[in-house]
Every structure is written in C-alpha cells, then in structure tokens.
Design a protein around this motif. Structure first.
Motif, short mmCIF file in Angstrom:
data_model
loop_
_atom_site.label_atom_id
_atom_site.label_comp_id
_atom_site.label_asym_id
_atom_site.label_seq_id
_atom_site.Cartn_x
_atom_site.Cartn_y
_atom_site.Cartn_z
N LYS A 99 0.70 -1.34 0.07
CA LYS A 99 -0.09 -0.09 0.22
C LYS A 99 0.63 1.13 -0.41
CE LYS A 99 -3.78 2.47 3.01
NZ LYS A 99 -4.26 1.97 4.01
N GLU A 100 0.80 2.45 -0.98
CA GLU A 100 1.31 3.47 -1.00
C GLU A 100 0.41 4.46 -1.09
OE1 GLU A 100 3.71 3.36 -4.87
OE2 GLU A 100 5.12 1.81 -3.67
N GLU A 101 0.77 5.94 -1.18
CA GLU A 101 -0.05 6.61 -0.67
C GLU A 101 -1.42 7.17 -2.45
OE1 GLU A 101 0.14 11.96 -0.51
OE2 GLU A 101 1.78 10.36 -0.09
N ASN A 102 -0.35 6.52 -3.33
CA ASN A 102 -1.49 6.58 -3.78
C ASN A 102 -2.57 5.40 -4.73
OD1 ASN A 102 -1.60 9.83 -3.75
ND2 ASN A 102 0.75 9.43 -6.09
N GLY A 103 -2.24 4.19 -4.28
CA GLY A 103 -2.92 2.72 -4.37
C GLY A 103 -2.21 2.04 -4.42
N ARG A 105 0.26 -1.31 -5.21
CA ARG A 105 2.15 -1.41 -6.47
C ARG A 105 2.82 -2.61 -5.73
NH1 ARG A 105 4.11 2.06 -9.17
NH2 ARG A 105 4.27 3.62 -8.02
N PRO A 120 -5.16 2.05 -8.85
CA PRO A 120 -4.47 3.78 -7.64
C PRO A 120 -5.81 3.43 -7.58
CG PRO A 120 -5.97 3.43 -10.68
CD PRO A 120 -4.44 2.03 -10.58
N PHE A 121 -5.73 4.28 -6.11
CA PHE A 121 -6.74 4.69 -5.70
C PHE A 121 -7.25 5.44 -5.91
CE2 PHE A 121 -3.93 3.88 -1.19
CZ PHE A 121 -4.48 2.80 -1.22
N PRO A 122 -9.03 6.04 -6.05
CA PRO A 122 -9.86 4.99 -4.89
C PRO A 122 -10.02 3.43 -5.71
CG PRO A 122 -11.38 6.62 -6.49
CD PRO A 122 -10.02 6.97 -6.49
#
Length: 721
Positions: A99-103, A105, A120-122
């Motif tokens: 889990k990263e800040e934007n999605g 990986r 990617p998030f969301p």
C-alpha cells in the motif's frame, strides 16, 4: 420337586426372567459401550490425523517464518512469501501488493500478467481489495463464478475457481500490504485454509515490517555513504575501542595521499595525526571533542593545516568517532593573498596620493618654468647678436628650463599612468641626459662609466626609456651605497639568431639595442632571484623604495616588445635590456626656429598668473598680434561679453580659481559659437584632446608654453578659420 409352595416357583420364575432381562441389557450396554469406544477411537484417530496435519502446517509456517527472516529487501521477501503460501495453500496463482499513498503497487506475482502492476486509489466499491482494506479481515471466495457482489479491482483475469485475500497489518493496525492467492484445482479454498493463511499472514506481517525496516536502514546507509563519499570535506570513522579506521571517504584519502583500500583497518594515529606513546590525542590526552585547527599527517610525510571536528556516533552497532576535516591550505593562501592585496592597496592609495600631490606641484612648477622659459625666449628676441656673451648664458638657461620641463612631464606621466605614444627615438641622448642627472647625486665612492657604440633607434616612449635607465641605475647605486664601486652603463647593437633568441622569453631573431647597467655591489641572492620582478617585492628599507622599480622596468620593456635579463654573482649584478631596432624615422619638432609664423589678428589671452600674462602678451605682440592680456577669468568674461566680435582667438588657462577654463570656454561659445579657443594647462586629469573637441576647444597646449610651438599653433588654428 415336589413343589410344596407354588409361590416359590413363581418367585423363581420371576427371578429367572429378571436375570435374563438384566443379562440382555448388560449385553446390549456392552455392545453400546464397545460401539462408543470404537467411535471415539475413530474420532481420536481422525483428530490425531488432523493434529498431525496442523502440526505439519505449523512446522511449515515456522520454517517459512525462518526463511522470510533472511530476506533483506521487499522484492525477495515477496517472491519467497508467495512461494511459501502457494505451497502451503496449494495455490497456483497470487500476488503481493504494498500500500502506497496513491494506490497499491505489486511487489511480486506467481503468475505474471494476471494482475496489474499498480492499482490506483480510490479502489472500486465492493471490490476484494476494498473489502480487505476497509474490514482489515481476510476474504474467502469459494467459487468466483458463483459468488457475486465483488468487483474486479485487479481480478479481471481470474474467471473461475476459488481465491483468498489476506491483509498484512503494520504496527499501528493499518493495512500495509495485501496478499492474494488463486486456486484453479479442487477442492476449493475452505475456512480452514483461511484460518491457516491468517496465521501465516500474521507471522508474515512481522517479517515484512522487519524487511522494510532493514531495507530502509540499508537505503539510509546507502544515502549516508553517498553523501559522505561526495562531500568535499574529509570524513573518517574510527572505532573507539580498537582505534581502527572503519570508513574513509575519497576526499580524506586524497588529502592524506593514499587510497581508501589502503587506509581501512589501519590505526588512526598511524595515518592521521601523531600519537604520544600510542595514545589517542583526542580521547586519551583529555582533549575536547570539538572543532579545532590541527595538523594532518599525510602518507608522504607532509603535514596539512586542517580544521578538524570530532563527534561520537554509533556506526554499525559500534561506538565510533566521526572525524571531519577541511583543508585550510587554500584558505590560508587566500588569507595571505588578501593581506598582501590589502597591503598593495594601501601602497597604491599612497602612490595615488603622491600622484595627486605631484600633479599639483607640477601645475605650479610649470607656471614657474613658464616664466623662466618665456622671459629667456623674450631675451633671445631682444638680443640680436648671437655672438654676445649673454646669448650663450641664455641658451644654458633655456636648456635647463627644458630639462626641468621634461622632468615634470615624466612625473605627470607616471602619476597619471596614461597611455604612451611610441615613436622612433635614439636612446643615446636619453642615456647621456640621465647620467648627467645621476652624476650629481652619486656619492664620491661610486664611479660612473659609460660606453655607447651605436646610434640606432628604437620604437619607444622617451619618457619610459628614461624611467628604465633611472630605475636600474638607482638600484645599482643602492647596492654600492655602503662599500662604493663602479656603475657602468653601455649601449650597443646586437643581432640575435634563432639559437640566441631562445635564451630570452618572447624574443624573435633580429636586431636589438642592448642596454647594460652593471654594478660591483653585493649581488642578488639566488633564493630571491625569481621574485625580483614581482610588484612590491623589495629587499630595501621602506625609506629607499616601494618595490615597484623592477616591476615597472619589466612592464615597460615587455610593452616595447623587448626582454630584460639579469646576471648576478657575489661582487656584482648586470641587467641587460633588449629593445628591437627600428628603421623608421620621424620628424621631431625643433626646439628653435629661425623664422616664426606671424600675424596681425586680435587675441584674448587669459591666465590667473600675472607673470604668464605679461610674458605671453609680449611674445605674441613681438609676433605681430594685437593682444589683450587679462588676469582672472571673471574679468576676461566681462571684456569678451562687451565686444565678442573684436577677438579672432581666445587663449585661456584651464585651472583658474573663479571660473575654470573649460567652463569659461562654454560661456564664450554660448555667446559666439565660431570663436576658436586654445586651452593651456600644466596638469589636468579631467580633460583630454577628445573631450576638448567635444566642448568646442580647438587645441590643448601643455605648459610651459614654448614660443615656437605657441606661434605655430596659433597660425594653424587661425588659418583654419
């Protein structure tokens, strides 16, 4: 038999029947017990089998955890984790996402191409990953085709069979990674797989945190080493206990003139700083651990002045000293250069002040010389008989006045540092004139000899040639001042071929005049021979020189396309100046004229010195001109404004107390734009011929005014108008 009492028979029958019933019941109960024992034995066997299977799983989990603990980076961890999970859960597909800040990986996949590298998030609503992150619980899908209610979110390539997804929490309860498994074979994943997988996931998250911490530590160490390796300061890390160098950056190795490999493992005081009886000068000798200026010992035995800072730190689990040092050699050189430049600046300012003073003295002295030379020339005009005894005396006076005039010109030239005009000149008269000046100032114990064997000319500035001779002769005189000796000056023509010219820098083969000035003094020490032409370098006392003499000589000779060399020994020094010979000739304006140009025009002559006004008025009147001589600029302006058309020419001094000559000319031109004007000055650093022309001034004449030059200039300007 006989049965006396039938009641006893009845009792016996009842007892027999009860016994038979009890026996049957016991047999039935025994059978039930045996069945129960058999069932329990079967259950225990199954439980033992399950327990053995679970124990095997647990053992495999322990082995997996042990294997994961050896991982040092997340990529290797993800590959090994999925491999172990796949074996334990009989999975043939799956992936690990961080889990990263934007999605999310992907770290690794068992079946590459079946899941995207980045989600990617969301996340898609009601997707598997969204469920895992929001609920922080594992998700079991027994049949992908039958169980609805889940969106793809990276599962679009998994079309059938079962799947599992496990959250890997961080130390704060948040999901830091998601592990997914996919099985296409039967039986599908079950609750027991979910439970066992959860146990394995709980162990894995601890291992993942350790791996990420290790990876972060390695990255920090890599960045730390990268910074230290590229910093311009020398950095060395020393083990406090063993005093061994455990790290040295390339800059430090360069400073101690060694290599990184050769220094690692050495004791610090063997390669860095001297130790006293093996004791560390920082720790054992009680010195403070802070910044100080110290000496750094190099491997070649040299010592560098450094600014050293020592701090304590923990490096790779050991207590160490981090020593950083900056080479102060360049800084000290810069400080020394700054000090020298400040000293030079003070000397330059002193020279500028002297130049300003010389300019003021020259201005007044030129006015005095103007009177001497002017009255002498007037006497020549009144004395008609050249054979008269007074005539020769007047010539001597005029000659002395012209010598003084040339001397003032030399002072002004040096003080103003102006550009010089090169012309073909014979240096012989200059040498003779200079030697006449020197002879009067030399003490009796110094003999002056000269040898001049040529009349060839050089392209030069006469004033600067005079300066060369004067400076070199003055140095020679100072070298013999106490002991006495012989000062020899010679001029001769020499021809330098290809081989001979290479002995002198920047000289080409050809013909040269060689000026040699030799003394029998103390000589020059070999240790300072390479410094004698440096500006401000001097071995004399402050009262005997500024250190500029030889530097000026060198600069003048170089600007004339020549070279200067020196030979020195115990008992004498000889300077040889080579100047290229020229075949050009130039017409020099003669000092005396038999016929002077004349005229009858009306001239306004202005000066603040009455004697100069009287002399110049008489000179011009003898030449036929109608002259109005005025003392002071204010009175001259009044006379001009009363009748500006009556004058054909204005001659005015520059430096006057009321209205300066340049401002006065502007007022004249404003009243009458066509009036020709000659500006006279003994010294000025604010006006030259170019600026004068811009102001409308026809000509600038330098004082003292020679009668022939004044006559020719006036006639030239009047004829032009």
């Amino acid at each position: 038999k006989p049965i006396d009492d039938l009641s006893r028979l009845t009792l016996a029958i009842d007892n027999a029947l009860e016994k038979a019933r009890l026996k049957q019941e016991n047999l039935k109960y025994q059978q039930q017990l045996e069945q129960m024992v058999a069932d329990r034995t079967k259950e225990l066997r199954q439980a033992n089998k399950n327990l053995t299977h679970i124990n095997t799983w647990l053992k495999q989990i322990v082995d997996t955890t042990r294997k994961l603990s050896f991982c040092t980076d997340v990529k290797t961890f993800g590959s090994r984790l999925l491999h172990e999970f796949g074996q334990h859960m009989s999975a043939n597909g799956g992936s690990l996402y961080l889990k990263e800040e934007n999605g999310l990986r992907m770290v690794h996949s068992l079946d590459p191409g079946h899941a995207p590298g980045f989600i990617p998030f969301p996340l898609a609503s009601n997707s598997v990953f969204q469920k895992v992150i929001s609920n922080k619980q594992p998700v079991l899908i027994r049949d992908i085709n039958k169980e609805g209610g889940f969106n793809a979110s990276g599962w679009e390539y998994y079309k059938d069979k079962s799947a599992l997804a496990f959250p890997l929490p961080d130390g704060f309860g948040d999901v830091t990674a998601i592990l997914t498994l996919h099985s296409k074979s039967s039986p599908p994943f079950a609750e027991q797989d979910k439970e066992v997988g959860s146990i394995l996931a709980s162990y894995s998250c601890e291992a993942l945190r350790a791996v990420r911490a290790t990876e972060s530590l390695h990255e920090s160490e890599r960045q730390f080493r990268s910074i230290l390796d590229n910093i311009r300061a020398g950095i060395i890390i020393v083990d406090i206990n063993t005093r061994e160098i455990v790290y040295i950056n390339p800059r430090a190795a360069e400073m101690i003139e060694s290599s990184v490999e050769a220094v690692i493992g050495c004791r610090c005081h063997d390669v860095l700083c001297p130790a006293e009886d093996g004791c560390c000068p920082v720790l054992d000798l009680g010195q403070r651990v802070d910044s100080s200026e110290q000496l750094l010992k190099t491997c070649n035995g040299r010592q560098l002045s450094i600014l050293k800072t020592v701090t304590r730190m923990v490096y790779r689990g050991k207590e160490c000293l981090l020593e950083s040092f900056i080479d102060l050699t360049a800084q000290k050189a810069a400080d020394a250069e700054k000090t020298a430049l400040e000293s030079q600046l003070r000397r330059v300012q002193k020279m500028e002040a002297l130049g300003t003073l010389a300019g003021g003295i020259a201005h007044d002295f030129n006015n005095i010389l103007g009177a001497v030379i002017g009255y002498t020339e007037l006497c020549f005009l009144d004395l008609k008989d050249p054979s008269h005894p007074i005539h020769q005396k007047l010539e001597s006076i005029l000659h002395a006045g012209n010598r003084a005039k040339d001397l003032v010109t030399q002072i002004l030239t040096f003080s103003r540092m102006q550009e010089h005009i090169l012309m073909p000149v014979s240096i012989v008269p200059i040498v003779k004139e200079t030697l006449k000046l020197l002879r009067a100032s030399l003490p009796a114990n110094i003999q002056l000899r000269n040898s001049i064997n040529t009349q060839q000319k050089v392209l030069a500035d006469p004033t600067q040639i005079h300066q060369i001779i004067m400076n070199l002769c003055t140095n020679a005189y100072h070298a013999m001042e106490e002991t006495g000796g012989v000062l020899s000056v010679s001029v001769e023509s020499v021809s330098l071929d290809e081989q001979a010219s290479t002995a002198y820098a920047d000289l080409s083969p050809g013909s040269y005049l060689q000026l040699t000035i030799e003394d029998t003094g103390t000589g020059i020490s070999p240790s300072i021979m390479d410094k004698i032409f440096d500006p401000y370098f001097s071995t004399k006392g402050k009262d005997k020189g500024t250190g500029l003499g030889l530097a000026v000589v060198h600069g003048i000779v170089k600007s004339h396309g020549g070279a200067v060399s020196v030979n020195s020994r115990v008992g004498g020094t000889a300077f040889h100046v080579f100047l290229p010979v020229t075949d050009d000739s130039a017409d020099a304006r003669e000092g005396k004229h038999t016929v002077l140009p004349r005229g009858t025009e009306k001239i306004l002559f202005i000066d603040d010195e009455k004697d100069l006004v009287d002399i110049s008025t008489q000179m011009l009147e003898k030449l036929g001109y109608n002259v109005t001589g005025v003392v002071g600029s204010t009175k001259a302006l009044e006379i001009f404004n009363r009748s500006p058309q009556q004058f054909d020419l204005v001659i005015t001094d520059l430096n006057m107390p009321e209205i300066s000559g340049d401002r006065l000319t502007q007022k004249f031109i404003h009243t009458r734009s066509d009036i020709p004007i000659i500006l006279c000055t003994g010294f000025s650093d604010r006006i030259d011929q170019k600026r004068a022309q811009a102001l409308g001034i026809s000509k600038i004449l330098m004082k003292p005014l020679a009668m022939n030059i004044l006559a020719e200039t006036i006639r030239e300007i009047l004829d032009m108008h």
